[in-house]
Structures are given as C-alpha cells and as structure tokens.
Design a protein around this motif. Sequence first.
Motif, PDB file in Angstrom:
ATOM      1  N   ALA A 184       8.166   1.020 -12.156  1.00  0.00           N
ATOM      2  CA  ALA A 184       8.394   2.496 -12.540  1.00  0.00           C
ATOM      3  C   ALA A 184       7.278   2.851 -13.732  1.00  0.00           C
ATOM      4  CB  ALA A 184       9.785   3.192 -12.714  1.00  0.00           C
ATOM      5  N   SER A 185       7.178   1.976 -14.699  1.00  0.00           N
ATOM      6  CA  SER A 185       6.479   2.386 -15.736  1.00  0.00           C
ATOM      7  C   SER A 185       4.585   2.214 -15.260  1.00  0.00           C
ATOM      8  CB  SER A 185       6.546   1.191 -16.824  1.00  0.00           C
ATOM      9  OG  SER A 185       6.180   0.068 -16.460  1.00  0.00           O
ATOM     10  N   SER A 186       4.478   1.992 -14.133  1.00  0.00           N
ATOM     11  CA  SER A 186       3.035   1.540 -13.602  1.00  0.00           C
ATOM     12  C   SER A 186       2.658   3.242 -13.308  1.00  0.00           C
ATOM     13  CB  SER A 186       2.814   0.762 -12.901  1.00  0.00           C
ATOM     14  OG  SER A 186       1.524   0.611 -12.226  1.00  0.00           O
ATOM     15  N   PRO A 187       1.423   3.584 -13.763  1.00  0.00           N
ATOM     16  CA  PRO A 187       0.835   4.777 -13.116  1.00  0.00           C
ATOM     17  C   PRO A 187       0.366   4.547 -11.572  1.00  0.00           C
ATOM     18  CG  PRO A 187      -0.774   3.819 -14.553  1.00  0.00           C
ATOM     19  CD  PRO A 187       0.537   2.688 -14.600  1.00  0.00           C
ATOM     20  N   MET A 188       0.199   3.592 -11.343  1.00  0.00           N
ATOM     21  CA  MET A 188      -0.220   3.055  -9.854  1.00  0.00           C
ATOM     22  C   MET A 188       0.384   2.169  -9.269  1.00  0.00           C
ATOM     23  SD  MET A 188      -1.921   0.040  -9.927  1.00  0.00           S
ATOM     24  CE  MET A 188      -2.955   0.127  -8.633  1.00  0.00           C
ATOM     25  N   LEU A 189       0.181   2.143  -8.049  1.00  0.00           N
ATOM     26  CA  LEU A 189       1.088   1.059  -7.209  1.00  0.00           C
ATOM     27  C   LEU A 189       0.069   0.716  -6.099  1.00  0.00           C
ATOM     28  CD1 LEU A 189       4.574   2.353  -6.458  1.00  0.00           C
ATOM     29  CD2 LEU A 189       4.153   0.577  -7.982  1.00  0.00           C
ATOM     30  N   ALA A 190      -0.117  -0.514  -5.998  1.00  0.00           N
ATOM     31  CA  ALA A 190      -1.007  -1.239  -5.010  1.00  0.00           C
ATOM     32  C   ALA A 190      -0.002  -1.767  -3.682  1.00  0.00           C
ATOM     33  CB  ALA A 190      -1.633  -2.605  -5.528  1.00  0.00           C
ATOM     34  N   LEU A 191      -0.389  -1.125  -2.599  1.00  0.00           N
ATOM     35  CA  LEU A 191       0.426  -1.404  -1.456  1.00  0.00           C
ATOM     36  C   LEU A 191      -0.170  -1.950  -0.187  1.00  0.00           C
ATOM     37  CD1 LEU A 191       2.194   2.235  -1.485  1.00  0.00           C
ATOM     38  CD2 LEU A 191       3.146  -0.168  -2.529  1.00  0.00           C
ATOM     39  N   ASP A 192       0.415  -2.831   0.517  1.00  0.00           N
ATOM     40  CA  ASP A 192       0.193  -3.313   1.662  1.00  0.00           C
ATOM     41  C   ASP A 192       1.089  -3.440   2.424  1.00  0.00           C
ATOM     42  OD1 ASP A 192      -2.303  -3.831   3.479  1.00  0.00           O
ATOM     43  OD2 ASP A 192      -1.368  -5.976   3.196  1.00  0.00           O
ATOM     44  N   LEU A 232       7.059  -7.176   6.262  1.00  0.00           N
ATOM     45  CA  LEU A 232       6.760  -7.233   4.709  1.00  0.00           C
ATOM     46  C   LEU A 232       6.161  -6.030   4.290  1.00  0.00           C
ATOM     47  CD1 LEU A 232       5.288 -10.394   3.966  1.00  0.00           C
ATOM     48  CD2 LEU A 232       7.765  -9.877   3.761  1.00  0.00           C
ATOM     49  N   LEU A 233       6.507  -5.495   2.998  1.00  0.00           N
ATOM     50  CA  LEU A 233       5.841  -4.280   2.159  1.00  0.00           C
ATOM     51  C   LEU A 233       5.689  -4.932   0.864  1.00  0.00           C
ATOM     52  CD1 LEU A 233       7.075  -0.733   2.021  1.00  0.00           C
ATOM     53  CD2 LEU A 233       5.534  -1.820   0.213  1.00  0.00           C
ATOM     54  N   GLN A 234       4.279  -5.245   0.897  1.00  0.00           N
ATOM     55  CA  GLN A 234       3.699  -5.672  -0.521  1.00  0.00           C
ATOM     56  C   GLN A 234       3.461  -4.563  -1.484  1.00  0.00           C
ATOM     57  OE1 GLN A 234       2.800  -6.615   2.766  1.00  0.00           O
ATOM     58  NE2 GLN A 234       1.326  -8.156   2.419  1.00  0.00           N
ATOM     59  N   VAL A 235       4.148  -4.940  -2.863  1.00  0.00           N
ATOM     60  CA  VAL A 235       3.949  -3.773  -3.974  1.00  0.00           C
ATOM     61  C   VAL A 235       3.340  -4.770  -5.128  1.00  0.00           C
ATOM     62  CG1 VAL A 235       4.972  -2.179  -5.277  1.00  0.00           C
ATOM     63  CG2 VAL A 235       6.030  -2.676  -3.134  1.00  0.00           C
ATOM     64  N   GLY A 236       2.324  -4.192  -5.947  1.00  0.00           N
ATOM     65  CA  GLY A 236       1.650  -4.622  -6.873  1.00  0.00           C
ATOM     66  C   GLY A 236       1.478  -3.704  -8.028  1.00  0.00           C
ATOM     67  N   THR A 237       1.411  -4.295  -9.399  1.00  0.00           N
ATOM     68  CA  THR A 237       1.123  -3.444 -10.463  1.00  0.00           C
ATOM     69  C   THR A 237       0.163  -4.192 -11.042  1.00  0.00           C
ATOM     70  OG1 THR A 237       2.664  -4.274 -12.161  1.00  0.00           O
ATOM     71  CG2 THR A 237       3.299  -2.555 -10.572  1.00  0.00           C
ATOM     72  N   LYS A 296      -0.733   5.901  -5.151  1.00  0.00           N
ATOM     73  CA  LYS A 296      -0.343   4.853  -4.193  1.00  0.00           C
ATOM     74  C   LYS A 296      -1.836   4.342  -3.479  1.00  0.00           C
ATOM     75  CE  LYS A 296       2.300   7.339  -3.922  1.00  0.00           C
ATOM     76  NZ  LYS A 296       3.054   8.355  -4.956  1.00  0.00           N
ATOM     77  N   VAL A 297      -2.182   3.167  -4.041  1.00  0.00           N
ATOM     78  CA  VAL A 297      -3.529   2.462  -3.620  1.00  0.00           C
ATOM     79  C   VAL A 297      -3.382   1.486  -2.569  1.00  0.00           C
ATOM     80  CG1 VAL A 297      -5.265   1.217  -4.515  1.00  0.00           C
ATOM     81  CG2 VAL A 297      -4.198   2.641  -6.028  1.00  0.00           C
ATOM     82  N   LEU A 298      -4.132   1.560  -1.453  1.00  0.00           N
ATOM     83  CA  LEU A 298      -4.061   0.811  -0.114  1.00  0.00           C
ATOM     84  C   LEU A 298      -5.623   0.567   0.041  1.00  0.00           C
ATOM     85  CD1 LEU A 298      -1.825   3.611   0.472  1.00  0.00           C
ATOM     86  CD2 LEU A 298      -1.023   1.479   1.592  1.00  0.00           C
ATOM     87  N   HIS A 299      -5.841  -0.394   1.004  1.00  0.00           N
ATOM     88  CA  HIS A 299      -7.242  -0.438   1.560  1.00  0.00           C
ATOM     89  C   HIS A 299      -6.944  -0.392   3.148  1.00  0.00           C
ATOM     90  CE1 HIS A 299     -11.143  -2.164   1.797  1.00  0.00           C
ATOM     91  NE2 HIS A 299     -10.800  -2.659   2.810  1.00  0.00           N
ATOM     92  N   ALA A 300      -7.948   0.447   3.448  1.00  0.00           N
ATOM     93  CA  ALA A 300      -7.933   0.857   5.139  1.00  0.00           C
ATOM     94  C   ALA A 300      -6.362   1.147   5.544  1.00  0.00           C
ATOM     95  CB  ALA A 300      -8.412  -0.222   5.976  1.00  0.00           C
ATOM     96  N   CYS A 301      -6.003   2.362   5.048  1.00  0.00           N
ATOM     97  CA  CYS A 301      -4.524   2.560   4.918  1.00  0.00           C
ATOM     98  C   CYS A 301      -4.020   3.184   6.404  1.00  0.00           C
ATOM     99  CB  CYS A 301      -4.200   3.532   3.842  1.00  0.00           C
ATOM    100  SG  CYS A 301      -5.064   5.310   4.153  1.00  0.00           S
ATOM    101  N   SER A 302      -4.640   3.333   7.450  1.00  0.00           N
ATOM    102  CA  SER A 302      -3.984   4.144   8.510  1.00  0.00           C
ATOM    103  C   SER A 302      -2.969   3.573   8.886  1.00  0.00           C
ATOM    104  CB  SER A 302      -5.111   4.289   9.506  1.00  0.00           C
ATOM    105  OG  SER A 302      -5.608   3.259   9.992  1.00  0.00           O
ATOM    106  N   GLN A 303      -3.079   2.215   9.041  1.00  0.00           N
ATOM    107  CA  GLN A 303      -1.604   1.507  10.053  1.00  0.00           C
ATOM    108  C   GLN A 303      -0.741   1.342   8.915  1.00  0.00           C
ATOM    109  OE1 GLN A 303      -2.800  -1.614  12.999  1.00  0.00           O
ATOM    110  NE2 GLN A 303      -4.609  -1.818  11.592  1.00  0.00           N
ATOM    111  N   ASP A 304      -0.920   1.194   7.606  1.00  0.00           N
ATOM    112  CA  ASP A 304      -0.017   1.113   6.608  1.00  0.00           C
ATOM    113  C   ASP A 304       0.817   2.370   6.452  1.00  0.00           C
ATOM    114  OD1 ASP A 304      -0.612  -1.316   5.682  1.00  0.00           O
ATOM    115  OD2 ASP A 304      -2.412  -0.352   4.944  1.00  0.00           O
TER     116      ASP A 304
END
Length: 378
Positions: A17-25, A40-45, A76-84
């Motif tokens: 919660a302290s992160s200004p961004m979340l990496a997601l996949d 799976l839902l991957q979350v990264g800071t 929320k940061v993703l790569h090629a996000c349409s399916q996500d």
Amino acid sequence: MFIDSAAELAAFCGRAASSPMLALDTEFLRERTFRPQPCLLQVGTHDEQAAVDVIALTGEALAPLRDLLFDRARVKVLHACSQDLEIFQILFGDIPDPVFDTQVAAAFVGHRLQMGYGALVEAVCGVHLPKTESLTDWTRRPLDPEQVSYAEDDVRYLPAVYDGLVAELVRLDRLTWVLPEMEALVAKARCAADPEDAFRHVKRVGTLNGRQLAVCREVAAWRERKAAQRDVPRKWLLSDEVVIEVSKRMPRTQERLRRVRGTAQLKEKDGDAIVLAVRRGLSCPQDRCPRVVHRARPTQESESVVDLMNALVRLVAERESIAPQLLSGRDDLMAFLDDPASSRLGEGWRRDLMGDILSDLLAGRAGLTVKDGRVELL
C-alpha cells in the motif's frame, strides 16, 4: 512469494500500500472454457513480488487485493494488458485504473509496436528472461518454485521498465500523448460485448450477403449465449466455418441442418435452436438486415498518393523515434485523404505531429526527395 492464504495476502497488501505503483500480470487458461479461467495474479512493487493464487483465494479473501488495485492514487503497470483487463473483470467485476501499458508506451519512445515483454526487459534492463514455463498448466497444484519464479519475473522488472519509459516520455514531452491511449484501453475493455454483434467476428463473414448476414447474426448470437451459459469454447458448439455454411444454406429443418458437415455433435435441442435462429434471420425485415461495410477499392491514383503519404509517415516516425504504425495505418491515411478533420490523424497528438505536414504534402506545398540514399522532406 506464493500466496494462497488470506492472512498472507492481507499482510502483503499492507506492505504494498505504500507503493505509488503496482506491477501486475496474470496467468490463466482458456482452452477449455468460454471465459479465461484465472489462475494467478502477480503483483510487484520496487521491493517485492508475489504470485497470488486466485484459485485458492476467492470472494472476500481477495478484498485486500481489490482495495489495493482499485485505489486510483496508485498506477497499475502492465504489459500488453488487454487480456489481463479481462481477468480483472472476471475476478472483481470491474477494471482498476489508471493503467499504464508498457507495450504501448514503448512504441512512443522508439521501440517497435507490440514489442514483447522479454525483449523490452532486455532492452531496458539488460536482463534475458527464460521462456521455460510458457506452456505451463497454471491450474495444477502445487506449483514448483521454478514456476512461481517464472510467473513473478513478469512483474519483477516492470517497475524498472516503467521508471525508464516514464523518464523518457517526460524527456520527450510525450506523456500527455500516452495517457489518453491508456484511458482508451480501459474504456474499450469495460464495454460489454453484445451477442448480437458476435457475427462481425466470424471468419469469412464478408462473403455473406444481407439475408445471409441476418441468419449469421442470429446463429452467432445463439452460439455466443449458449457457449457463455455452458462455459465452453464457441468452436465446441459450432466452428466459424459451420456458422458460415449454415448462413449460406439457411436450413429450415433439422434434417437439412444435419446435411452440413460439423453439426453431427449437436444435441437435438441445440439443432432445434439453430433452426429457429435461421428462421428468425429469414423473417428479418430487409431494412433491418445487417451490413458488413466494405471500403470502396481505392483508385490507382489514390493508392499512389497513400504510398507517398505513408513514406512521409515513416520519415516523421523515424525522425521522432516513434513506431510508424502507432501514427497511422493505410486506413487512417485513406480517411485523412477523404476528410482530414474527421480522421484519426486530424485530432490530438497525431494532428500536432502529422496533420499540417500531410496537408502541405497533399496541397503541393511539401514534397519528398532522396538524398544520400535517404528520404528527406523538401
């Protein structure tokens, strides 16, 4: 870390919660279902990564993660996000925003359009990612450490890629170009698909005429609703090829329907439903039959003009270090040729970058030449 308990998830979300961004996949399976099955839902800071087991954790157990994702103060940061984004819709009934798609952003700073995640990580971070688990069945449990690490790699480097792309976009003063593209991605993903429009995505639908299209609309809509109801792939009911053949033959009875190859697996009640769909299509008033719009074939002269316009687009794209396909395709150029103000090239950042120079080219106030083996603007 691999998270399959509510307590572990709540603790991780508290730290993230302290992160200004979340990496997601996401990891999912869709070979045997109508909708993709989230696994799976991957979350990264910048500090840690987690692979959340969304098979074991459902409903209220995911509440801390939902609260984290749907906080609009966090990118929320993703790569090629349409399916996500489709997976988020399934898991949470909505799509978190704002979203930042690194594939889209990369095309604005000189990388090729639709650049893969591995290639982008290698270009920005100098890290080569293995593809050893690309065909993993993510529904199987337990997952081994190599599988979890492979999944977490999809968010491990995203924060660094995000930081690098944003810095470059700011340097080039293009962040305001990118953000509307991201908003459009989310808006498109939120639009619920209408079964009545499913026929437009059937392969070879352009070979059908008005009455056949009316039948195809009804048959494809039945297939869409029934596949969703049974949660099976569309092709398990009827392949696109069979939908087209039924639309052409327009069988009014089960007997005639069964003459179409690929209908033998249908249950009798499904055959009855398809025959009823055909009859609805046949009874559709002529003025309500759908149409597939075919763009008029361009003349040889207009094709030559578009070729010249396309050369200019590639010249500007190279000069500005932006993927040329992001600027425009041939359809965009044809639309600009027909009516500049209403075309995509006549609005927003594309107009600022290309609109005036294309207008000058078409008006004869600008031209192209070759100098030292390179195309240059006159």
